[in-house]
Design a protein around this motif. Structure first.
Motif, short mmCIF file in Angstrom:
data_model
loop_
_atom_site.label_atom_id
_atom_site.label_comp_id
_atom_site.label_asym_id
_atom_site.label_seq_id
_atom_site.Cartn_x
_atom_site.Cartn_y
_atom_site.Cartn_z
N GLN A 75 0.82 -1.22 0.00
CA GLN A 75 0.00 0.00 0.00
C GLN A 75 0.85 1.26 0.00
OE1 GLN A 75 -2.66 -0.38 3.33
NE2 GLN A 75 -3.89 -2.00 2.36
N VAL A 76 1.96 1.26 0.74
CA VAL A 76 2.80 2.46 0.80
C VAL A 76 3.86 2.48 -0.30
CG1 VAL A 76 2.44 2.65 3.27
CG2 VAL A 76 4.43 1.39 2.42
N GLY A 77 3.91 1.45 -1.17
CA GLY A 77 4.83 1.43 -2.30
C GLY A 77 6.25 1.08 -1.94
N PHE A 78 6.45 0.24 -0.92
CA PHE A 78 7.79 -0.12 -0.48
C PHE A 78 8.18 -1.55 -0.90
CE2 PHE A 78 8.37 2.97 3.34
CZ PHE A 78 8.50 4.00 2.42
N SER A 79 7.50 -2.12 -1.89
CA SER A 79 7.78 -3.50 -2.28
C SER A 79 9.21 -3.67 -2.77
CB SER A 79 6.80 -3.95 -3.36
OG SER A 79 5.47 -3.95 -2.88
N ALA A 80 9.67 -2.73 -3.61
CA ALA A 80 11.02 -2.82 -4.14
C ALA A 80 12.06 -2.67 -3.03
CB ALA A 80 11.24 -1.77 -5.23
N ARG A 81 11.83 -1.76 -2.10
CA ARG A 81 12.78 -1.58 -0.99
C ARG A 81 12.83 -2.82 -0.11
NH1 ARG A 81 12.14 3.97 2.15
NH2 ARG A 81 14.03 3.08 3.11
N MET A 82 11.67 -3.40 0.13
CA MET A 82 11.62 -4.60 0.95
C MET A 82 12.41 -5.74 0.31
SD MET A 82 10.38 -5.94 3.73
CE MET A 82 10.34 -7.59 4.39
N ASP A 83 12.16 -5.99 -0.96
CA ASP A 83 12.86 -7.08 -1.65
C ASP A 83 14.35 -6.80 -1.77
OD1 ASP A 83 10.48 -8.30 -1.85
OD2 ASP A 83 10.20 -8.02 -4.00
N LYS A 84 14.71 -5.53 -1.92
CA LYS A 84 16.13 -5.19 -2.03
C LYS A 84 16.87 -5.52 -0.73
CE LYS A 84 17.03 -1.54 -4.35
NZ LYS A 84 17.20 -0.14 -4.81
N VAL A 85 16.25 -5.20 0.41
CA VAL A 85 16.88 -5.51 1.70
C VAL A 85 17.01 -7.01 1.89
CG1 VAL A 85 16.58 -5.35 4.19
CG2 VAL A 85 16.12 -3.35 2.76
N VAL A 86 15.96 -7.76 1.56
CA VAL A 86 15.98 -9.21 1.76
C VAL A 86 17.00 -9.87 0.84
CG1 VAL A 86 14.60 -11.32 1.60
CG2 VAL A 86 13.60 -9.26 2.56
N GLU A 126 5.13 -6.83 -7.69
CA GLU A 126 5.20 -5.36 -7.77
C GLU A 126 6.65 -4.90 -7.91
OE1 GLU A 126 3.50 -7.05 -5.61
OE2 GLU A 126 1.43 -6.60 -6.18
N ALA A 127 7.58 -5.54 -7.19
CA ALA A 127 8.98 -5.15 -7.29
C ALA A 127 9.55 -5.53 -8.65
CB ALA A 127 9.79 -5.81 -6.18
N LEU A 128 9.17 -6.70 -9.18
CA LEU A 128 9.69 -7.14 -10.47
C LEU A 128 9.14 -6.31 -11.63
CD1 LEU A 128 9.64 -11.01 -9.97
CD2 LEU A 128 11.59 -9.47 -9.85
N LEU A 129 8.03 -5.64 -11.41
CA LEU A 129 7.51 -4.73 -12.44
C LEU A 129 8.22 -3.39 -12.43
CD1 LEU A 129 3.67 -5.41 -12.10
CD2 LEU A 129 5.21 -6.20 -13.91
N ASP A 130 9.03 -3.14 -11.40
CA ASP A 130 9.80 -1.90 -11.29
C ASP A 130 11.13 -2.09 -12.04
OD1 ASP A 130 11.13 0.39 -10.64
OD2 ASP A 130 10.80 0.24 -8.48
N LYS A 131 11.32 -1.35 -13.13
CA LYS A 131 12.53 -1.51 -13.95
C LYS A 131 13.79 -1.14 -13.17
CE LYS A 131 10.20 -0.70 -18.36
NZ LYS A 131 10.15 0.14 -19.60
N THR A 132 13.68 -0.19 -12.27
CA THR A 132 14.85 0.20 -11.48
C THR A 132 15.30 -0.95 -10.58
OG1 THR A 132 14.08 2.49 -11.48
CG2 THR A 132 15.76 1.89 -9.87
N LEU A 169 21.02 -20.28 -5.09
CA LEU A 169 19.99 -19.27 -4.81
C LEU A 169 18.74 -19.56 -5.64
CD1 LEU A 169 19.12 -16.60 -3.48
CD2 LEU A 169 20.22 -15.40 -5.38
N SER A 170 17.58 -19.52 -5.00
CA SER A 170 16.29 -19.69 -5.67
C SER A 170 15.43 -18.47 -5.42
CB SER A 170 15.58 -20.95 -5.17
OG SER A 170 16.37 -22.11 -5.37
N PHE A 171 14.64 -18.11 -6.42
CA PHE A 171 13.71 -16.98 -6.31
C PHE A 171 12.29 -17.52 -6.44
CE2 PHE A 171 17.55 -14.70 -7.68
CZ PHE A 171 17.57 -13.70 -6.72
N GLU A 172 11.42 -17.11 -5.49
CA GLU A 172 10.03 -17.54 -5.48
C GLU A 172 9.13 -16.37 -5.87
OE1 GLU A 172 8.80 -19.62 -2.02
OE2 GLU A 172 10.67 -20.77 -1.82
N ILE A 173 8.24 -16.63 -6.85
CA ILE A 173 7.33 -15.61 -7.36
C ILE A 173 5.91 -16.13 -7.20
CG2 ILE A 173 6.71 -14.20 -9.35
CD1 ILE A 173 9.49 -14.65 -10.45
N PRO A 174 4.98 -15.34 -6.68
CA PRO A 174 3.59 -15.80 -6.51
C PRO A 174 2.94 -16.11 -7.86
CG PRO A 174 4.01 -13.83 -5.20
CD PRO A 174 5.19 -14.01 -6.10
N GLU A 175 2.15 -17.18 -7.87
CA GLU A 175 1.55 -17.63 -9.13
C GLU A 175 0.55 -16.63 -9.68
OE1 GLU A 175 -0.46 -21.80 -10.44
OE2 GLU A 175 -1.61 -20.56 -9.05
#
Length: 655
Positions: free
Chosen positions: A456-467, A491-497, A517-523
């Motif tokens: 909601q606050v638009g922090f998806s990319a920041r969250m994934d970057k930290v993790v 939402e983060a993967l749709l962000d080109k940056t 390393l494995s990456f999990e993406i919601p279906e």
């Protein structure tokens, strides 16, 4: 097992023909050299026989013997005779020795003759062999050189002709290699130059039929899941799916939410007076209104619970938010004008109840039904909330969430928990990392509660970057046998940056680390934005990472994406796994998912396994691995890595 040949057919034939021609030239060369040597020897013997015959005749003539010293040296010199000796038992009668300088005296040809006309006399000769002083000359060897040149030119032309004739076979072979490499869609139709043409056409037809069969199977699987879990009239979930999701939410720890039941009054009268078509139109209108309203809550389940009743499951929402959402539903339904005999101001009623982990599903639905009946007693379109002693108030708004999350991200305060995935062969595939944060009071908050606020606050990319940053740091520190899996939001993967940052980080990471390393993406988000996700997934796989599709089955979507993005693992949503030993419809869904993965490299993993009975049924269905508290609990990474041996020992004890 047969393996594809590493050498092309054209190269094989070219190598064979070239070898045959070279061997033929070599044999002809050796034979010619031996023939030249033999001819030279025969010529020298014949020539020396003539000299000896002349000497024999001259010695038989008294006058010739006296004059032999004058002409014989010239003849011997012209004949390349180095030494000559004529004698008998009494001694040497005549001797000749040339003045030539020999580089190697051992090359001289020695010959001994007995004179027939002069019995008792012999002639001993030492002469140069033929061709000793000859060197290669174009003139003398022109025909042989020309013959070899013609052979070489013929060989080049023949090999070029052979390559052109076998180009079709080579194209067909290359196409076969690409198909074996998994690039079937790119080489579904062959080149017109492929040979044999019948094999090429047969391959085209087989690939076309295979694609049709795969699409038909995908459609059939989707049809099965749709008729099992979706209402055919509205497209919303049915009662089976709603009860399954509600039961799963109530059995998970630290979960709370609300159940909203919407009922249309006098439904039977409407059907009997106006017919099924008019009643179905009203149901569709109500379904469209509710579907539009629940879009703002990603994890909301909207179901047609009965013929004239809808149910909505809201999870991790505060009382204030639920009441606001219910008012919005009421206002939106008031805009609809129902057909007679329904009353415009008394045809829709809503009952609301709140629930939390540990409650029984039947009791929650009974509370919602009692609240609905209370709303009906008011005699107008209205809603009523069931009064409960325990309330689930979370007054933190978007501003407080933004402040808390901003503080967490600035100091990388995300706490990582891990849980292993155990395969059927009792090996640990990887450890899935799950995020936790602490609020202002130090209380631990699970991702299921704060991830909606992050979106909601638009922090998806920041969250994934930290993790991702913490995960890469862990992989560099841990042993090479440990593999980690991290969740990425769509939402983060749709962000080109963010995608550009992720690519640069992975490019700077050693390949040995990326392979763990494995990456999990919601279906749901993956299928919804499949065109945008396709290049991102290809990048991740191309860099050496594993691709995992998470929360499979949470929404009813086509499984054709499995073959499209070539996922390595498919993780079933925990609502499908919960009490699967008692739910035949969930078993049907899992069988459908396993069938969709049958012709691919993707392996199905069950998430949320709680007991041995569930795991036993899942093994019988054919899953490749499991994850849940049955194998190991969720542990903080800060407390140390949970060793594989410890996980397996715990698994054996519980089994």
């Amino acid at each position: 097992m047969r393996k594809a040949s590493g050498m092309k057919l054209t190269n094989r034939l070219v190598a064979f023909v070239t070898l045959i021609v070279i061997c033929a030239i070599f044999v002809i060369f050796i034979g010619g050299a031996l023939s030249f040597r033999k001819l030279g020897q025969d010529y020298l013997t014949h020539y020396l026989d003539g000299i000896v015959e002349v000497i024999d005749q001259e010695m038989a003539d008294p006058d010739g013997a006296t004059s032999m010293s004058r002409w014989l040296p010239k003849l011997l010199k012209a004949s390349n005779v180095v030494e000559l000796e004529i004698g008998n038992e009494s001694g040497v009668v005549y001797a000749f020795k040339g003045l030539q300088k020999l580089p190697d005296p051992s090359i001289l040809h020695h010959s001994d003759y007995a004179l027939k006309q002069n019995p008792g006399f012999y002639v001993r000769l030492q002469s140069l062999p033929p061709y000793t002083e000859f060197t290669y000359s174009i003139g003398a060897m022109s025909f042989i050189s020309l013959a070899i040149g013609i052979i070489i030119l013929g060989l080049i032309w023949g090999l070029d002709w052979l390559r052109r004739q076998l180009l079709g076979s080579e194209l067909l072979e290359e196409r076969g290699r690409m198909i074996l490499a998994g690039r079937v869609d790119e080489h579904a139709i062959g080149d017109e130059r492929e040979w044999p043409a019948t094999a090429s056409l047969a391959l085209d037809q087989m690939i076309t039929e295979l694609k049709d069969a795969r699409q038909e199977r995908s459609r059939f699987d989707t049809f099965i899941r749709t008729h099992t879990f979706l209402d055919q009239l509205t497209g919303a979930a049915n009662r089976v799916l709603f009860d399954s999701r509600l039961q799963s939410m109530l059995q998970d720890q630290d979960n709370h939410g609300a159940v909203i039941v919407i009922r249309i009054a006098d439904w039977d009268e409407l059907v009997s007076e106006r017919g099924r078509e008019v009643a179905d139109e009203l149901i569709q209108d109500v379904g469209v209104v509710l579907s539009n309203l629940v879009q703002r809550y990603p994890d909301t389940v909207l179901a047609r619970y009965f013929d004239a009743e809808f149910a909505i499951l809201l999870s991790q929402q505060s009382v204030k938010e639920v009441k606001l959402f219910t008012n919005q539903i009421m206002h939106a339904l008031d805009r609809l004008v129902p057909a007679a005999p329904l009353e415009a101001d008394n045809w829709c009623h809503i009952g609301v109840t709140f629930c939390a982990s540990g409650e029984r599903r039947g009791r929650v639905m009974d509370e919602a039904d009692m609240a609905l009946r209370s709303a009906q007693l008011q005699g107008t379109n209205s809603w009523y909330a069931f009064k409960k002693d325990q309330q689930f108030e979370d007054a933190r708004g978007s501003v407080r969430w933004r402040t808390l999350l901003d503080t967490i991200f600035n100091r990388e305060g995300v706490i990582l928990y891990q849980q292993p995935v155990v395969m059927l062969d009792e090996t640990v595939l990887h450890r899935e990392l799950m995020s936790r944060i602490r609020d202002e009071n130090g209380m631990l908050i699970k991702a299921s509660r704060f991830m909606r606020a992050v979106e909601q606050v638009g922090f998806s990319a920041r969250m994934d970057k930290v993790v991702v940053t913490q995960t890469l740091r862990l992989l560099r520190q841990q042993p090479v046998t440990d593999a980690l899996s991290v969740n990425l939001s769509v939402e983060a993967l749709l962000d080109k940056t963010f995608v550009k940052w992720l690519r640069n980080e992975l490019l700077q990471t050693p390949r040995t680390v990326l392979n763990r390393l494995s990456f999990e993406i919601p279906e749901g988000g993956l299928v919804k934005h499949l065109d945008a996700m396709r290049p991102v997934t290809r990048m991740l796989v191309g860099l050496g990472c594993k691709l995992v599709v998470d929360q499979a089955g949470r929404t009813i979507v086509s499984t054709h994406y499995i073959k499209d993005i070539r996922a390595d693992y498919i993780k079933l949503h925990r609502s499908l796994v919960r009490e699967i030993n008692l739910r035949q419809e969930n078993q049907l869904f899992v069988r459908s998912m396993l069938g969709a993965c049958a012709n691919t490299d993707a392996k199905v993993i069950a998430v949320g396994v709680e007991n041995h009975k569930e795991w036993q049924v899942l093994q019988q269905l054919g899953v490749s691995g499991g994850q849940g508290r049955f194998f190991a609990p969720e542990l903080s990474v800060e407390k140390g890595t949970f060793s594989n041996d410890k996980v397996l020992n715990m698994f054996h004890k519980r089994s």
